[in-house]
Design a protein around this motif. Structure first.
Motif, PDB file in Angstrom:
ATOM      1  N   GLY A 120       0.862  -1.056   0.043  1.00  7.02           N
ATOM      2  CA  GLY A 120      -0.101  -0.021   0.005  1.00  7.02           C
ATOM      3  C   GLY A 120       0.825   1.232   0.019  1.00  7.02           C
ATOM      4  N   MET A 121       0.627   2.162   0.993  1.00  7.26           N
ATOM      5  CA  MET A 121       1.081   3.416   0.969  1.00  7.26           C
ATOM      6  C   MET A 121       2.954   3.219   1.285  1.00  7.26           C
ATOM      7  N   ALA A 122       3.553   2.565   1.895  1.00  8.96           N
ATOM      8  CA  ALA A 122       4.829   2.348   2.097  1.00  8.96           C
ATOM      9  C   ALA A 122       5.475   1.961   0.860  1.00  8.96           C
ATOM     10  N   GLY A 123       4.768   0.782  -0.009  1.00  8.63           N
ATOM     11  CA  GLY A 123       5.162   0.362  -1.129  1.00  8.63           C
ATOM     12  C   GLY A 123       5.039   1.453  -2.283  1.00  8.63           C
ATOM     13  N   GLY A 124       4.203   2.299  -2.245  1.00  8.51           N
ATOM     14  CA  GLY A 124       3.796   3.267  -3.109  1.00  8.51           C
ATOM     15  C   GLY A 124       5.152   4.406  -2.854  1.00  8.51           C
ATOM     16  N   GLN A 125       5.639   4.734  -1.796  1.00  7.49           N
ATOM     17  CA  GLN A 125       6.708   5.397  -1.401  1.00  7.49           C
ATOM     18  C   GLN A 125       8.077   4.748  -1.754  1.00  7.49           C
ATOM     19  N   ALA A 126       8.259   3.618  -2.060  1.00  9.18           N
ATOM     20  CA  ALA A 126       9.243   2.845  -2.499  1.00  9.18           C
ATOM     21  C   ALA A 126       9.211   3.031  -3.949  1.00  9.18           C
ATOM     22  N   ILE A 127       8.265   2.902  -4.560  1.00  9.63           N
ATOM     23  CA  ILE A 127       8.065   3.120  -6.107  1.00  9.63           C
ATOM     24  C   ILE A 127       8.393   4.513  -6.672  1.00  9.63           C
ATOM     25  N   ASP A 128       7.856   5.585  -5.778  1.00  8.51           N
ATOM     26  CA  ASP A 128       8.126   6.898  -6.177  1.00  8.51           C
ATOM     27  C   ASP A 128       9.660   7.082  -6.004  1.00  8.51           C
ATOM     28  N   LEU A 129      10.608   6.363  -4.760  1.00 12.88           N
ATOM     29  CA  LEU A 129      11.868   6.713  -5.016  1.00 12.88           C
ATOM     30  C   LEU A 129      12.510   6.264  -6.142  1.00 12.88           C
ATOM     31  N   ASP A 130      12.000   4.944  -6.652  1.00 16.62           N
ATOM     32  CA  ASP A 130      12.909   4.210  -7.663  1.00 16.62           C
ATOM     33  C   ASP A 130      12.473   5.220  -9.093  1.00 16.62           C
ATOM     34  N   SER A 131      11.495   5.868  -8.908  1.00 14.68           N
ATOM     35  CA  SER A 131      10.928   6.484 -10.301  1.00 14.68           C
ATOM     36  C   SER A 131      11.650   7.856 -10.459  1.00 14.68           C
ATOM     37  N   VAL A 132      12.569   8.496  -9.559  1.00 16.66           N
ATOM     38  CA  VAL A 132      13.377   9.631  -9.462  1.00 16.66           C
ATOM     39  C   VAL A 132      14.256   9.801 -10.778  1.00 16.66           C
ATOM     40  N   GLY A 133      13.951  10.964 -11.559  1.00 18.71           N
ATOM     41  CA  GLY A 133      14.828  10.971 -12.649  1.00 18.71           C
ATOM     42  C   GLY A 133      14.568  10.030 -13.861  1.00 18.71           C
ATOM     43  N   LEU A 154       7.963   7.969 -16.558  1.00 20.52           N
ATOM     44  CA  LEU A 154       7.092   6.971 -16.422  1.00 20.52           C
ATOM     45  C   LEU A 154       5.748   7.222 -17.313  1.00 20.52           C
ATOM     46  N   SER A 155       5.324   6.217 -17.609  1.00 25.70           N
ATOM     47  CA  SER A 155       4.198   6.342 -18.823  1.00 25.70           C
ATOM     48  C   SER A 155       3.050   6.761 -17.599  1.00 25.70           C
ATOM     49  N   LEU A 156       2.072   6.975 -18.019  1.00 27.78           N
ATOM     50  CA  LEU A 156       0.794   7.537 -17.298  1.00 27.78           C
ATOM     51  C   LEU A 156       0.319   6.117 -16.435  1.00 27.78           C
ATOM     52  N   SER A 157       0.323   5.018 -16.958  1.00 23.73           N
ATOM     53  CA  SER A 157      -0.225   3.996 -16.396  1.00 23.73           C
ATOM     54  C   SER A 157       0.921   3.593 -15.090  1.00 23.73           C
ATOM     55  N   GLU A 158       1.991   3.652 -15.291  1.00 19.87           N
ATOM     56  CA  GLU A 158       2.785   3.532 -14.246  1.00 19.87           C
ATOM     57  C   GLU A 158       2.823   4.558 -13.248  1.00 19.87           C
ATOM     58  N   LEU A 159       2.600   6.063 -13.613  1.00 17.16           N
ATOM     59  CA  LEU A 159       2.375   6.895 -12.828  1.00 17.16           C
ATOM     60  C   LEU A 159       1.166   6.613 -11.634  1.00 17.16           C
ATOM     61  N   GLU A 160       0.173   5.969 -12.453  1.00 17.02           N
ATOM     62  CA  GLU A 160      -1.077   5.704 -11.776  1.00 17.02           C
ATOM     63  C   GLU A 160      -0.834   4.476 -10.858  1.00 17.02           C
ATOM     64  N   PHE A 161      -0.236   3.661 -11.334  1.00 13.87           N
ATOM     65  CA  PHE A 161       0.150   2.492 -10.435  1.00 13.87           C
ATOM     66  C   PHE A 161       0.987   2.874  -9.233  1.00 13.87           C
ATOM     67  N   MET A 162       1.720   3.891  -9.314  1.00 16.44           N
ATOM     68  CA  MET A 162       2.407   4.383  -7.958  1.00 16.44           C
ATOM     69  C   MET A 162       1.453   5.113  -7.236  1.00 16.44           C
ATOM     70  N   HIS A 163       0.754   6.082  -7.710  1.00 14.91           N
ATOM     71  CA  HIS A 163      -0.330   6.809  -6.956  1.00 14.91           C
ATOM     72  C   HIS A 163      -1.563   6.131  -6.160  1.00 14.91           C
ATOM     73  N   ILE A 164      -1.749   4.824  -6.778  1.00 16.99           N
ATOM     74  CA  ILE A 164      -2.747   4.006  -6.231  1.00 16.99           C
ATOM     75  C   ILE A 164      -2.369   3.434  -5.142  1.00 16.99           C
ATOM     76  N   HIS A 165      -1.076   3.225  -4.958  1.00 15.56           N
ATOM     77  CA  HIS A 165      -0.298   2.755  -3.666  1.00 15.56           C
ATOM     78  C   HIS A 165      -0.240   3.884  -2.821  1.00 15.56           C
ATOM     79  N   THR A 182      -0.914   7.367  -2.460  1.00 16.70           N
ATOM     80  CA  THR A 182      -1.695   8.168  -1.834  1.00 16.70           C
ATOM     81  C   THR A 182      -3.237   7.364  -1.844  1.00 16.70           C
ATOM     82  N   GLY A 183      -3.527   6.753  -2.890  1.00 17.71           N
ATOM     83  CA  GLY A 183      -4.845   6.233  -2.985  1.00 17.71           C
ATOM     84  C   GLY A 183      -5.219   5.100  -2.031  1.00 17.71           C
ATOM     85  N   ALA A 184      -4.258   4.053  -1.499  1.00 14.62           N
ATOM     86  CA  ALA A 184      -4.583   3.176  -0.599  1.00 14.62           C
ATOM     87  C   ALA A 184      -5.067   3.737   0.701  1.00 14.62           C
ATOM     88  N   LEU A 185      -4.629   4.899   1.139  1.00 12.59           N
ATOM     89  CA  LEU A 185      -4.970   5.172   2.581  1.00 12.59           C
ATOM     90  C   LEU A 185      -6.326   6.092   2.438  1.00 12.59           C
TER      91      LEU A 185
END
Lengths: 297, 297
Positions: free
Chosen positions: B154-167, B170-181, B183-186
């Protein structure tokens, strides 16, 4: 260690390892790196003292072993998260744990932060799962107790007191107050939650068990301080002599090794006398206690 | 905003503030500095979007408001802890939050770490407390759901994906996957747990509500990205333009402001159409949704 106890303990340790492995997400589940790091810090190491105490306490109340394992694993995950955060540069800044590089060294600080955060969530997820006990009301109480033991008036609060104490001279009672929170709260939770998985205990049994749990939490820390002062980094699997180097008050720094050993023996005796009152069902608890105290000396 | 909604919202916000204040230990409780820091980060700030969503969802199931407040506060504490850890130097390294110095700036990094850890424990302590619902089995499910929403999937996993995405691009669907975790999960947990405090919903209602919750979680993030790109640090209360500076992919960086606004409108419409199917009891949810979307534009 009796052969019978040795067999029981090895069976328990195997169950705990399987349960931990089953509840940690695999690395093919996104985010892969986070899940890999969570497995790295939890699996393949650790004495599993808390799950063993939970399982031994479960025998006291005739609890189903499968259920107690889940409870013990929840407590172990809280312990594992605390180690990961405790090793971070802003805390103890340690590079070695269980003979391996600490999480932030092997991965990075941000990952270690999220590993700890996620392990805490996982602990509560496991303890709240349907069917862990047959009494949902009791199970909610168990979740609440673990949360209190982990939080600012338990383990995390103990860490804060520990940080504040660096470079200070503490009295024996101040040191005890710190450890009752930092180590004791979670050890106590392991014992009590393990017992809560089985038949209802009466008020007197709960009181005895609670006193025993407090003793064992405290003696565990005294033994740890003695080991830290005497062992080498190789035998300890973590950086030895770290407390003295960090100018942290310990039972050894306040009492000296000889008196610290005597204190450990006296609390051990108190714990055993308390178990005597609980009768034959407390045999495993006594064996685990002896095992903890006699770890290295 | 209708006068009626404005009164309801202000009443809710007051209840939430009182409940948060009541459950945070006071500074005369040891360790004082940790408890002071916990109060510093939680009280007197924040839009309380998650508790408001929980309270609005509670109206859908005719839930007792006092109970829903506790649930909303548990979710809010998970959110608050995530902000404290997110602001740490090893994560976003931010110095300003809600117009005030971040926790590790006002106190220190170790304290900020323990504040986050303790707030997470407190969230589960509150959600597990006896009497929060009349159905302990359902309440256990709620604890489990919050733990999943907060954890590595959920949220902590989304943070990890966020960290990995710096620089990275991302495609729109990858960005969506990150945010679903991230911000969305909580947000989803806030809506679902709020509704679970009342009468049992049928399968169709749960499905609609879950779809609504996903929409609102996503649109919240799109609006956040637009605000971050357009606002100044003064109006935002946190460092503006931080995402672009950190080379983090956002809805604005991928779509541009105009298309991001259109996306927000389209998800908003989807959310409202879903609420229509839930009937008149969803009025508060609709009002809170409008309030979230129309925050600043």
């Amino acid at each position: 260690m009796s052969a019978d106890f040795s067999v029981w303990m090895n069976d328990c340790l195997a169950l705990v390892e399987v349960c931990l492995d089953k509840h940690l997400a695999t690395v093919d589940c996104a985010p892969a790196r986070l899940h890999e790091a969570m497995r790295y810090v939890v699996l393949g190491g650790g004495k599993r003292v808390r799950p063993l105490l939970a399982l031994a306490a479960g025998e006291l109340s005739g609890a189903d072993q499968e259920r107690v394992v889940l409870t013990g694993v929840a407590v172990e995950l809280i312990h594992a998260y605390s180690l990961v955060h405790d090793d971070l540069p802003c805390m103890d800044d340690d590079t070695l744990r269980r003979g391996k590089p600490t999480c932030h060294i092997r991965y990075d600080e941000a990952t270690a932060l999220l590993v700890g955060d996620s392990l805490q969530s996982l602990a509560f997820q496991i303890l709240a799962q349907p069917g862990l006990t047959q009494n949902p009301g009791k199970q909610l109480e168990m979740v609440e107790q673990l949360a209190i033991a982990a939080g600012s008036r338990g383990m995390a609060g103990g860490q804060a007191i520990d940080l504040d104490s660096v470079g200070k001279t503490l009295s024996l009672s101040e040191l005890e107050f710190m450890h009752i929170h930092k180590t004791g709260a979670l050890i106590r939770a392991a014992v009590m939650l393990g017992a809560y998985c089985g038949d209802e205990l009466n008020a007197s049994q709960i009181k005895q068990l609670d006193h025993f749990a407090k003793c064992i939490g405290l003696v565990f820390q005294v033994v740890d301080d003695i080991l830290d002062a005497e062992a080498t980094t190789d035998t300890l699997g973590k950086t030895a002599g770290k407390d003295a180097e960090n100018n942290k008050p310990t039972y050894v720094s306040i009492l000296g090794v000889k008196q610290a050993r005597e204190l450990a023996k006296s609390i051990h005796q108190d714990a055993c006398q308390t178990l005597d009152k609980l009768g034959a069902d407390a045999t495993r608890l006594r064996q685990v206690t002896d095992f903890i105290i006699e770890r290295e000396f």
